[in-house]
Design an enzyme around this catalytic site. Structure first.
Site, PDB file in Angstrom:
ATOM      1  N   SER A 108       0.723  -1.444   0.295  1.00 12.73           N
ATOM      2  CA  SER A 108       0.254   0.188  -0.029  1.00 12.73           C
ATOM      3  C   SER A 108       1.427   1.327   0.134  1.00 12.73           C
ATOM      4  O   SER A 108       1.548   0.711   0.634  1.00 12.73           O
ATOM      5  CB  SER A 108      -0.487   0.355   1.367  1.00 12.73           C
ATOM      6  OG  SER A 108      -1.680   0.916   1.830  1.00 12.73           O
ATOM      7  N   SER A 109       0.266   2.245  -1.119  1.00 10.77           N
ATOM      8  CA  SER A 109       0.872   3.882  -0.251  1.00 10.77           C
ATOM      9  C   SER A 109       1.402   4.126   0.822  1.00 10.77           C
ATOM     10  O   SER A 109       2.233   4.983   0.615  1.00 10.77           O
ATOM     11  CB  SER A 109       0.874   4.770  -1.611  1.00 10.77           C
ATOM     12  OG  SER A 109      -0.868   4.572  -0.699  1.00 10.77           O
ATOM     13  N   CYS A 110       0.988   3.901   2.263  1.00 12.75           N
ATOM     14  CA  CYS A 110       1.155   4.408   3.029  1.00 12.75           C
ATOM     15  C   CYS A 110       2.860   3.752   3.839  1.00 12.75           C
ATOM     16  O   CYS A 110       2.675   4.499   4.724  1.00 12.75           O
ATOM     17  CB  CYS A 110       0.140   4.361   3.991  1.00 12.75           C
ATOM     18  SG  CYS A 110      -0.312   2.234   4.067  1.00 12.75           S
ATOM     19  N   TYR A 137      -1.206  -0.393  10.049  1.00 20.41           N
ATOM     20  CA  TYR A 137      -1.587  -0.851   8.501  1.00 20.41           C
ATOM     21  C   TYR A 137      -0.003  -0.769   7.683  1.00 20.41           C
ATOM     22  O   TYR A 137       0.640  -1.404   7.097  1.00 20.41           O
ATOM     23  CB  TYR A 137      -2.760  -0.090   7.855  1.00 20.41           C
ATOM     24  CG  TYR A 137      -2.832  -0.714   6.441  1.00 20.41           C
ATOM     25  CD1 TYR A 137      -3.535  -1.959   6.142  1.00 20.41           C
ATOM     26  CD2 TYR A 137      -2.465  -0.278   5.694  1.00 20.41           C
ATOM     27  CE1 TYR A 137      -3.712  -2.681   5.089  1.00 20.41           C
ATOM     28  CE2 TYR A 137      -2.778  -0.667   3.900  1.00 20.41           C
ATOM     29  CZ  TYR A 137      -3.369  -1.994   4.012  1.00 20.41           C
ATOM     30  OH  TYR A 137      -3.512  -2.673   2.930  1.00 20.41           O
ATOM     31  N   LYS A 141       2.121  -3.599   5.888  1.00 25.72           N
ATOM     32  CA  LYS A 141       2.556  -3.645   4.894  1.00 25.72           C
ATOM     33  C   LYS A 141       3.940  -3.411   4.914  1.00 25.72           C
ATOM     34  O   LYS A 141       4.800  -4.189   3.558  1.00 25.72           O
ATOM     35  CB  LYS A 141       1.762  -3.052   4.053  1.00 25.72           C
ATOM     36  CG  LYS A 141       0.296  -2.842   3.315  1.00 25.72           C
ATOM     37  CD  LYS A 141       0.068  -4.486   2.972  1.00 25.72           C
ATOM     38  CE  LYS A 141      -1.488  -4.701   2.804  1.00 25.72           C
ATOM     39  NZ  LYS A 141      -1.691  -6.181   2.274  1.00 25.72           N
ATOM     40  N   HIS A 180     -12.305   4.399   1.863  1.00 31.14           N
ATOM     41  CA  HIS A 180     -11.562   5.745   1.438  1.00 31.14           C
ATOM     42  C   HIS A 180     -12.295   6.452   0.603  1.00 31.14           C
ATOM     43  O   HIS A 180     -12.941   6.764   0.370  1.00 31.14           O
ATOM     44  CB  HIS A 180     -10.379   4.752  -0.109  1.00 31.14           C
ATOM     45  CG  HIS A 180      -9.551   3.297   0.894  1.00 31.14           C
ATOM     46  ND1 HIS A 180      -9.822   2.414   1.092  1.00 31.14           N
ATOM     47  CD2 HIS A 180      -8.579   3.883   1.668  1.00 31.14           C
ATOM     48  CE1 HIS A 180      -8.790   2.154   1.353  1.00 31.14           C
ATOM     49  NE2 HIS A 180      -7.937   2.796   2.443  1.00 31.14           N
TER      50      HIS A 180
END
Length: 308
Positions: A108-110, A137, A141, A180
């Protein structure tokens, strides 16, 4: 991947997993296996061991995860960390034990630092502090990416990781507390239009910028990488284009046809100021996105709210 190979899609009912299943079927793959959460709890090691022993898949797409928006990430912090770690640990380890030919893990981009330079290059990982609201989160990841990398290094596995930008598409989550931003805005504006409401509340300031990728584009990119890429560096998958949340809200308002007023609730968090991916690596590997954002949102709106 051989057309007669057995392919396990973990998380086949979710937005990403279901898109992967659609893409596989379109390309002629017929031996696709999956289990829903009632049949197989991926957080339970014994159940995952039994599944791999019985099915022994050749390839694995690891799309199963506990996911949500800012509110869910910030309020269910322990659940997001624990459940995602357990799912990843169990599936990746058993893929090694049962000699899976190749695994693709969806990150994920987070995972990138909150104030990383833009656009985000793959090698910016672990160069700064994370965004606090979704840190659990993100840590899970990052652990999944590092599991794939180090199973490759120690055991000679062929496990790759991909880093999608913000996703939208069929089977998205439209729950206003846990979704989201894009699906939440679609639902808010649609319900406001249906109810003839004078105004719609939108969270934050509208200033943060985000990049959005239709999930069917992600699925095509993932199949492309399963065929063409092997390596320890995770691969960004996105459009390389972003827009502000304010611009996104105005675009969705126009698509839905809502004529009322937008009210910005600045007591709600903005999250990371900007998340734009550097997509030079995947472009060099021969893939780029096909679906324009406006076209994609119009399609999703028709599928979810109009053609029902």
């Amino acid at each position: 991947m051989e057309l007669d190979a057995k392919i396990y899609v973990a998380g086949h009912k979710g937005m990403v997993g279901s898109a992967v299943v659609r893409a596989l079927k379109e390309k002629g793959y017929t031996r696709i296996v999956w289990r829903d959460s009632k049949e197989l709890d991926l957080t339970q090691q014994s159940e995952v061991v039994d599944f791999f022993e019985k099915e022994q898949p050749d390839y694995v797409f690891l799309a199963a995860a506990k996911v949500g928006g800012i509110e869910a990430n910030n309020s269910l912090r322990a659940e997001f960390l624990y459940e995602n770690l357990m799912i990843q640990n169990n599936v990746i380890h058993q893929s090694y034990k049962y000699k899976v030919k190749k695994l693709l893990f969806f990150a994920s981009s987070c995972i990138f630092p909150k104030y990383a330079p833009q656009p985000l290059k793959e090698d910016y990982l672990l160069t700064g502090a994370l965004e606090p609201t979704n840190e659990p989160y993100a840590i899970a990841k990052i652990a999944g990416i590092k599991l794939c990398e180090n199973y490759n290094r120690q055991y000679g596995c062929n496990f790759i990781s991909v880093m999608p930008s913000n996703l939208y598409g069929p089977n998205d989550n439209y729950d206003l507390k846990h979704s989201h931003v894009l699906p939440a805005l679609l639902r808010k504006f649609h319900e406001a239009k249906q109810g003839n409401l004078a105004r719609v509340e939108v969270w934050g300031s509208g200033r943060p910028k985000r990049e959005f990728l239709h999930v069917d584009d992600l699925a095509q990119a993932s199949l492309h990488l399963m065929e063409t890429y092997a390596g320890n560096v995770f691969v960004n998958i996105g459009t390389g284009e972003d827009l502000s949340i304010k611009a996104l809200a105005e675009l969705i308002q126009n698509i839905v046809g809502y004529k009322g007023e937008m009210i910005w609730n600045t007591d709600k968090p903005d999250g990371t100021p900007r998340k734009l991916l550097d997509v030079s690596l995947i472009h060099s590997l021969g893939w780029s996105h096909e679906m324009d954002l406006e076209e994609g949102i119009e399609r999703v709106y028709r599928e979810k709210f109009i053609d029902v």
